[in-house]
Design a protein around this motif. Structure first.
Motif, short mmCIF file in Angstrom:
data_model
loop_
_atom_site.label_atom_id
_atom_site.label_comp_id
_atom_site.label_asym_id
_atom_site.label_seq_id
_atom_site.Cartn_x
_atom_site.Cartn_y
_atom_site.Cartn_z
N ARG A 134 0.80 -1.23 0.00
CA ARG A 134 0.00 0.00 0.00
C ARG A 134 0.83 1.28 0.00
NH1 ARG A 134 -5.47 -0.83 1.46
NH2 ARG A 134 -5.52 1.18 2.51
N ARG A 135 2.17 1.16 -0.03
CA ARG A 135 3.04 2.35 -0.01
C ARG A 135 4.12 2.23 -1.08
NH1 ARG A 135 3.22 5.59 4.35
NH2 ARG A 135 5.41 5.97 4.01
N ASP A 136 4.59 3.35 -1.55
CA ASP A 136 5.70 3.38 -2.49
C ASP A 136 6.93 3.96 -1.79
OD1 ASP A 136 4.46 2.33 -4.79
OD2 ASP A 136 3.51 4.26 -5.20
N SER A 159 -2.61 8.59 -0.09
CA SER A 159 -2.84 7.69 -1.23
C SER A 159 -2.55 6.25 -0.83
CB SER A 159 -1.92 8.05 -2.40
OG SER A 159 -2.20 9.34 -2.86
N SER A 167 -1.29 2.69 -2.60
CA SER A 167 -0.71 2.04 -3.78
C SER A 167 -1.26 0.63 -3.91
CB SER A 167 0.80 1.98 -3.68
OG SER A 167 1.33 3.29 -3.62
N ASN A 172 0.78 -2.33 -4.93
CA ASN A 172 1.99 -3.08 -5.30
C ASN A 172 1.76 -4.57 -5.06
OD1 ASN A 172 3.46 -0.67 -5.84
ND2 ASN A 172 3.75 -0.40 -3.65
#
Length: 186
Positions: free
Chosen positions: A142-144, A170, A172, A174
């Motif tokens: 859920r994170r970049d 936001s 993500s 992934n």
């Protein structure tokens, strides 16, 4: 005359010390006394709060509380994350670069973390006794990356990898590499 002679002797001694490169011996400074860390129960649950960022030799490691679940009779039943047996996070309490709010479940175990100003990814992992790699794994979907923004929610629970966490408002999407082991998701 006696006073002059005493001063003269003192002056000669001082010049002799200077010429030979010696300095008079002063009493050695005593090292500062370091207090032992104060350990108290945190208000959020069963976590210990360490008032200092160090441990003295012989002190228990506060992260030993990152307990492993009981070993089941059937090794195939042991839940894993990326091939590692799940550990239970443990909140050591606010510290520099990890002063955000920890969200705990009904048993007092940390399941999420709300980022505060100046928080650092690796320090948050250290505070929660899960380490940097654990945070990467449970937040990857859920994170970049590791950039933190005030108010971000970091996931701590390996069972909510696909449903908890955000980065700067936001989420993500992934995907983990093929073969990466996830525990059952809720």
């Amino acid at each position: 005359m006696g006073m002059r002679r005493g001063r003269a002797v003192l002056a000669v001694c001082a010049v002799g010390l200077i010429l030979t490169g010696c300095s008079p011996t002063l009493p050695a400074a005593q090292p500062p006394v370091t207090a032992r860390p104060e350990i108290t129960r945190a208000a959020q649950g069963p976590a210990l709060r360490i008032e200092t960022d160090f441990a003295l030799p012989g002190d228990p490691d506060p992260c030993q509380a990152a307990r492993f679940p009981e070993v089941l009779s059937d090794p195939g039943q042991i839940e894993q994350l990326g091939g590692a047996t799940l550990a239970v996070p443990f909140d050591r309490g606010p510290m520099p670069n990890a002063s955000g709010e920890t969200i705990v479940d009904a048993t007092g175990v940390p399941v999420a973390y709300v980022v505060a100003e100046n928080d650092v990814f690796s320090t948050v992992g250290a505070r929660l006794c899960v380490g940097e790699q654990w945070l990467r794994w449970v937040n990857f979907a859920r994170r970049d990356g590791e950039a933190l923004y005030v108010g971000d929610t970091l996931n701590i629970d390996a069972h909510t990898i696909l449903s908890v966490g955000d980065q700067n408002g936001s989420v993500s999407s992934n995907e983990f590499p093929e073969g990466f082991v996830l525990p059952p998701q809720r």
